[in-house]
Scaffold this active site. Structure first.
Site, PDB file in Angstrom:
ATOM      1  N   ARG A 301       0.831  -1.203   0.000  1.00 32.56           N
ATOM      2  CA  ARG A 301       0.000   0.000   0.000  1.00 32.56           C
ATOM      3  C   ARG A 301       0.866   1.254   0.000  1.00 32.56           C
ATOM      4  O   ARG A 301       1.814   1.354   0.776  1.00 32.56           O
ATOM      5  CB  ARG A 301      -0.921  -0.003   1.221  1.00 32.56           C
ATOM      6  CG  ARG A 301      -1.864  -1.192   1.177  1.00 32.56           C
ATOM      7  CD  ARG A 301      -2.930  -1.138   2.236  1.00 32.56           C
ATOM      8  NE  ARG A 301      -3.738  -2.361   2.168  1.00 32.56           N
ATOM      9  CZ  ARG A 301      -4.736  -2.649   2.984  1.00 32.56           C
ATOM     10  NH1 ARG A 301      -5.068  -1.789   3.946  1.00 32.56           N
ATOM     11  NH2 ARG A 301      -5.414  -3.770   2.855  1.00 32.56           N
ATOM     12  N   ARG A 316       1.966   0.701  10.414  1.00 30.29           N
ATOM     13  CA  ARG A 316       1.576   1.140   9.075  1.00 30.29           C
ATOM     14  C   ARG A 316       2.766   1.063   8.127  1.00 30.29           C
ATOM     15  O   ARG A 316       3.629   1.935   8.117  1.00 30.29           O
ATOM     16  CB  ARG A 316       1.027   2.571   9.140  1.00 30.29           C
ATOM     17  CG  ARG A 316       0.327   3.045   7.877  1.00 30.29           C
ATOM     18  CD  ARG A 316      -0.269   4.431   8.048  1.00 30.29           C
ATOM     19  NE  ARG A 316      -1.251   4.465   9.114  1.00 30.29           N
ATOM     20  CZ  ARG A 316      -2.535   4.113   8.979  1.00 30.29           C
ATOM     21  NH1 ARG A 316      -2.982   3.726   7.810  1.00 30.29           N
ATOM     22  NH2 ARG A 316      -3.357   4.161  10.001  1.00 30.29           N
ATOM     23  N   GLU A 388      -7.096  -1.137  14.957  1.00 27.30           N
ATOM     24  CA  GLU A 388      -7.642  -2.077  13.963  1.00 27.30           C
ATOM     25  C   GLU A 388      -6.650  -3.183  13.618  1.00 27.30           C
ATOM     26  O   GLU A 388      -5.484  -2.919  13.324  1.00 27.30           O
ATOM     27  CB  GLU A 388      -8.001  -1.303  12.686  1.00 27.30           C
ATOM     28  CG  GLU A 388      -8.537  -2.212  11.591  1.00 27.30           C
ATOM     29  CD  GLU A 388      -8.787  -1.471  10.282  1.00 27.30           C
ATOM     30  OE1 GLU A 388      -8.879  -0.229  10.303  1.00 27.30           O
ATOM     31  OE2 GLU A 388      -8.870  -2.136   9.243  1.00 27.30           O
ATOM     32  N   SER A 391     -10.683  -6.187   9.426  1.00 26.03           N
ATOM     33  CA  SER A 391     -11.866  -5.505   8.945  1.00 26.03           C
ATOM     34  C   SER A 391     -12.684  -6.520   8.170  1.00 26.03           C
ATOM     35  O   SER A 391     -12.176  -7.123   7.218  1.00 26.03           O
ATOM     36  CB  SER A 391     -11.440  -4.335   8.047  1.00 26.03           C
ATOM     37  OG  SER A 391     -12.530  -3.494   7.785  1.00 26.03           O
ATOM     38  N   ARG A 430       0.373  -6.534  12.409  1.00 21.10           N
ATOM     39  CA  ARG A 430      -0.277  -5.972  13.595  1.00 21.10           C
ATOM     40  C   ARG A 430      -0.502  -7.042  14.663  1.00 21.10           C
ATOM     41  O   ARG A 430      -0.465  -6.746  15.864  1.00 21.10           O
ATOM     42  CB  ARG A 430      -1.588  -5.290  13.211  1.00 21.10           C
ATOM     43  CG  ARG A 430      -1.319  -4.004  12.421  1.00 21.10           C
ATOM     44  CD  ARG A 430      -2.560  -3.182  12.160  1.00 21.10           C
ATOM     45  NE  ARG A 430      -2.204  -1.980  11.401  1.00 21.10           N
ATOM     46  CZ  ARG A 430      -3.074  -1.033  11.043  1.00 21.10           C
ATOM     47  NH1 ARG A 430      -4.370  -1.158  11.375  1.00 21.10           N
ATOM     48  NH2 ARG A 430      -2.675   0.023  10.373  1.00 21.10           N
TER      49      ARG A 430
END
Length: 472
Positions: A301, A316, A388, A391, A430
């Site tokens: 990403r 991130r 988070e 999802s 994560r």
RNA sequence: GGAGAGGUGGCAGAGCGGUUGAUUGCACCGGUCUUGAAAACCGGCAGGGGUUCACGCCCCUCGUGGGUUCGAAUCCCACCCUCUCCGCCA
């Protein structure tokens, strides 16, 4: 052997490739092809029959849709289409008559002369219709999914609704370190090395930490396959069609790493893209549903909009790994499937002894393609907050319509759009962060959750550099 | 990368430029027969779109895009993909 029945017809999808066959231009130009293609996003009939209802629903997401302008455009489309088809019908009739006359041995020259004017009219009408349809398709492909009725109102994450908390955050009688400190203490995490090799937002893992990372992947794949998901290994590079199908394109090209050379491909931002697109362009037999897949993949990403956010550590990154769950189901089953996929993801957090909460995203906080989303947020003791880690979304028929994914209704024999869902089960990076932080010990070591120990050669803790390797 | 072959309905596989959106087989659905099932026989069965209360009518689609023609699955061009052989390669 094909995993799935592939529609050989491939009649749809004239789409993206043709429309964006124009080279490495702007990704925003990627569009479905007009008419006879079913990859428009929202139900075109709903849009035509009740544009104001669509506008109202989209307003819940904070999305403005000019229903009147769209209705006016559609009125033009209708007039042009009718005219064009009448001209075509006329031409077909005359050409057929010429064929019959010729077969009967008559002189066809006068007949041919009659038709000659038709061609020009038809071409002009087609051009006009084409322009209007292109305009409509551009509008439609940019419309996000309609939020499901049960989705909480609100435009930001502040409006998300916490559904439940599971697990108690551990109390620490020492100063809690963050995962960067822990990882460095274990000599297992090196951002500087990654910065030298590549740049910011990458990490090199080493030794026990790298092994823990791998163990998390193996544990999750084992758990989900045991629960009935079929493991897949898929390409990490995809074409624009696939990204259009799942909804990343045309609007979110900025978030993607694009390979202009030697081919116009993209690195996947999530395995959702290759896995969901397995059913693109195909008609699945009803008995084959539900399809349940699990796959491990890297994710890439650009994090274009995240400058300055989460710059420290592995929260991130431009590259991270994820175990992804994907389901293709009968439309009646998708609501239940969302609960099931969420439960699958939760089972991992529970097994890893990580406290978490489940949050229902507000209409305005959901992703472009989602109709309803639950986020799983894991407790991070250093940040003293939930972050988070998964999802889970029900996309309804939104993605299915864009990619032409259908099943055959046994009652009617006709194809119908199926529903697609996915959820992280879980994000590996994560999860690693969460394990390190939640299971850290006063001496800088990290306890390995029991569920993970079989995948770590039986060791029960990771010890800081200098300490004796691993206790049994 | 070089040489050749090919892309047609859920699958397999036909298709002299003209009532072919497409023969046929398999699969599937309905019916006859049977105590039931199988077999046999009869019938149905591509997708998308427009219009209609409805029956229906019309348009588009034979890998994709373009061209020739009154008319293209059929002819021409480009591109994509698949298969076989050779080269390269983990």
């Amino acid at each position: 052997m094909a995993i799935l029945p592939r529609g050989a017809s491939a009649a749809r999808r004239v789409g993206v490739r043709a429309a964006c066959g124009l080279q490495a231009t702007d990704a925003a130009h990627i569009m479905p092809r007009k008419s006879q293609v079913l990859d428009v996003m929202l139900d075109p009939r709903l849009l035509r029959n009740d544009p104001h209802a669509v506008a109202t629903a989209l307003a819940r997401r904070g999305f403005e849709f000019d229903a009147d302008a769209y209705a006016a455009l559609d009125a033009r489309r209708k007039a042009l289409q009718t005219r064009t088809e009448e001209l075509q019908a006329e031409r077909n009739r005359r050409s057929k008559a010429i064929g019959q006359a010729k077969a009967a041995g008559e002189d066809i020259e006068p007949l041919k002369a009659e038709v000659s004017g038709l061609g020009d009219q038809l071409e002009a009408a087609k051009r006009e219709l084409d322009a209007v349809q292109t305009e409509q398709d551009e509008i439609r492909s940019g419309l996000p999914n309609l939020p499901h009725d049960g989705v909480p109102d609100g435009l930001s994450e502040d409006d998300n609704v916490e559904l439940r908390r599971v697990g108690e955050p551990a109390g620490f009688d020492f100063e809690v370190r963050d995962h960067v400190e822990i990882g460095e203490g274990l000599a297992g995490m090196d951002a500087a090395a990654a910065a030298k090799i590549t740049g910011a937002r990458f990490t090199v893992m080493k030794g026990g930490v790298a092994r823990l990372h791998r163990a998390l992947i193996a544990f999750m794949l084992e758990t989900h396959t045991a629960a009935g998901y079929t493991e897949l290994n898929v390409p990490y590079i995809v074409n624009a069609d696939s990204l259009f199908g799942t909804g990343q394109l045309p609007k979110f090209g900025d978030d993607l790493f694009r390979l202009a050379e030697p081919a116009d491909y993209y690195l996947i931002p999530t395995a959702e893209v290759p896995v969901t697109n397995l059913v693109a362009d195909s008609i699945v037999e009803a008995e084959a549903l539900p399809l349940r897949f699990v796959t491990h993949s890297p994710c890439f990403r650009a994090e274009a909009g995240a400058a300055g956010r989460d710059v420290r550590g592995m929260i991130r990154q431009h590259q991270f790994e994820k175990v992804e769950l994907v389901r293709m189901v009968h439309p009646d089953d998708s609501e239940a499937a969302l609960e099931a996929i969420t439960a699958s993801a939760e089972s991992i957090l529970q097994a890893l002894e990580l406290p978490y909460r489940v949050v229902a995203l507000a209409a305005g906080d959901m992703g472009f393609a989602a109709g309803r989303t639950y986020d799983l947020e894991v407790w991070l003791p250093n940040q003293r907050t939930y972050r988070e880690i998964s999802s889970c979304s029900n996309f309804g028929d939104f993605q299915a319509r864009r990619m032409g994914a259908r099943y055959r209704d046994p009652d009617t024999g006709k194809p119908r759009l199926l529903h697609t869902l996915n959820g992280s089960g879980l994000a590996i990076g994560r999860a690693l962060v969460a394990v390190l932080e939640n299971h850290q010990q006063a001496d800088g070591s990290v306890a390995i959750p029991a569920a993970l120990q079989p995948f770590m050669g039986g060791i029960t803790r990771l010890a800081p550099a200098g300490q004796a390797a691993a206790a049994q």
